[in-house]
Design an enzyme around this catalytic site. Structure first.
Site, short mmCIF file in Angstrom:
data_model
loop_
_atom_site.label_atom_id
_atom_site.label_comp_id
_atom_site.label_asym_id
_atom_site.label_seq_id
_atom_site.Cartn_x
_atom_site.Cartn_y
_atom_site.Cartn_z
N ARG A 154 -6.51 30.38 31.19
CA ARG A 154 -5.73 31.30 30.36
C ARG A 154 -6.02 32.76 30.67
NH1 ARG A 154 -6.42 26.62 27.59
NH2 ARG A 154 -8.43 27.25 26.75
N GLU B 100 -21.93 21.31 26.36
CA GLU B 100 -22.57 20.50 25.31
C GLU B 100 -23.11 19.21 25.93
OE1 GLU B 100 -19.92 19.80 22.11
OE2 GLU B 100 -21.45 18.85 20.86
#
Ligand code: AMP
Length: 189
Positions: A75, A112
């Site tokens: 993006r 994560e």
């Protein structure tokens, strides 16, 4: 629903925050359960809101010399070139692995679960060039920090970061404490 606030580091009026906020779509449980996804495509498709976005970010960095805007895949590619044009700068893409055709530098960073990797063409930046790094959103700051490391591997200077959305509760800004960081819309929950 989280609470949109004025961004941090940019001079932006509450009226503009309200306009931009109204154009960001919040999508629950995307791309996986428990994630509230901030979708900027609904802002980008609105001409006046897009102009407001680019003008506000450009205004913040106009007084500095910016040689290059580096957009983070994907993006950061969508609005980075428009910002570069306004700043009289060039644009370079920071990409996911194995997308760039010529020799690259790379940085691995922790997610994560597992790791991810970003790459930049070796000749994208020359020593001493001042680079503004852009992405749609800062969460934990890991992607942004890895991008700064890529720029610095090539001896570029990170002039700053510009984000549309900042999730302040994830404290990504603290990982970028040595840099100039600007966001337009901060969400604190
Ligand atoms: P981080 O490295 O944790 O700061 O994550 C930032 C990157 O993940 C950016 O490229 C964002 O586009 C994307 N991202 C993370 N969380 C969200 C979210 N809630 N909504 C939209 N994009 C997100």
């Amino acid at each position: 629903m989280s609470t949109p606030q004025a961004g941090l580091g940019a001079s932006i009026s509450p009226a503009v925050v309200k306009v931009l906020k109204a154009h960001i779509r919040e999508v629950p449980d995307f791309p996986k359960p428990g994630i509230l996804f901030y979708d900027i495509t609904t802002l980008l498709k609105n001409g006046p809101a897009l102009a407001q976005l680019i003008d506000t970010l450009a205004e913040h960095y106009r007084s500095q010399r910016i040689d290059l805007v580096a957009g983070i895949e994907a993006r950061g590619f969508i609005f980075g070139p428009a910002l570069a044009l306004r700043l009289g700068a060039g644009f370079v893409p920071i990409r996911k692995p194995r997308k760039l055709p010529a020799p690259t530098v790379a940085v691995e960073y922790a997610l994560e679960y597992g790791t991810d990797r970003l790459e930049l063409h070796r000749d994208a930046i020359t020593r001493g060039q001042r680079v503004l790094i852009v992405d749609d959103l800062i969460a934990t700051g890991g992607t942004a920090l890895a991008s700064a490391q890529l720029v610095e591997q090539l001896k570029g200077t990170v002039a700053g970061f510009a984000f549309i959305v900042e999730l302040t509760f994830l404290a990504g800004r603290q990982r970028l404490a040595s840099y100039n960081v600007t966001s337009l819309l901060a969400y604190d929950v």
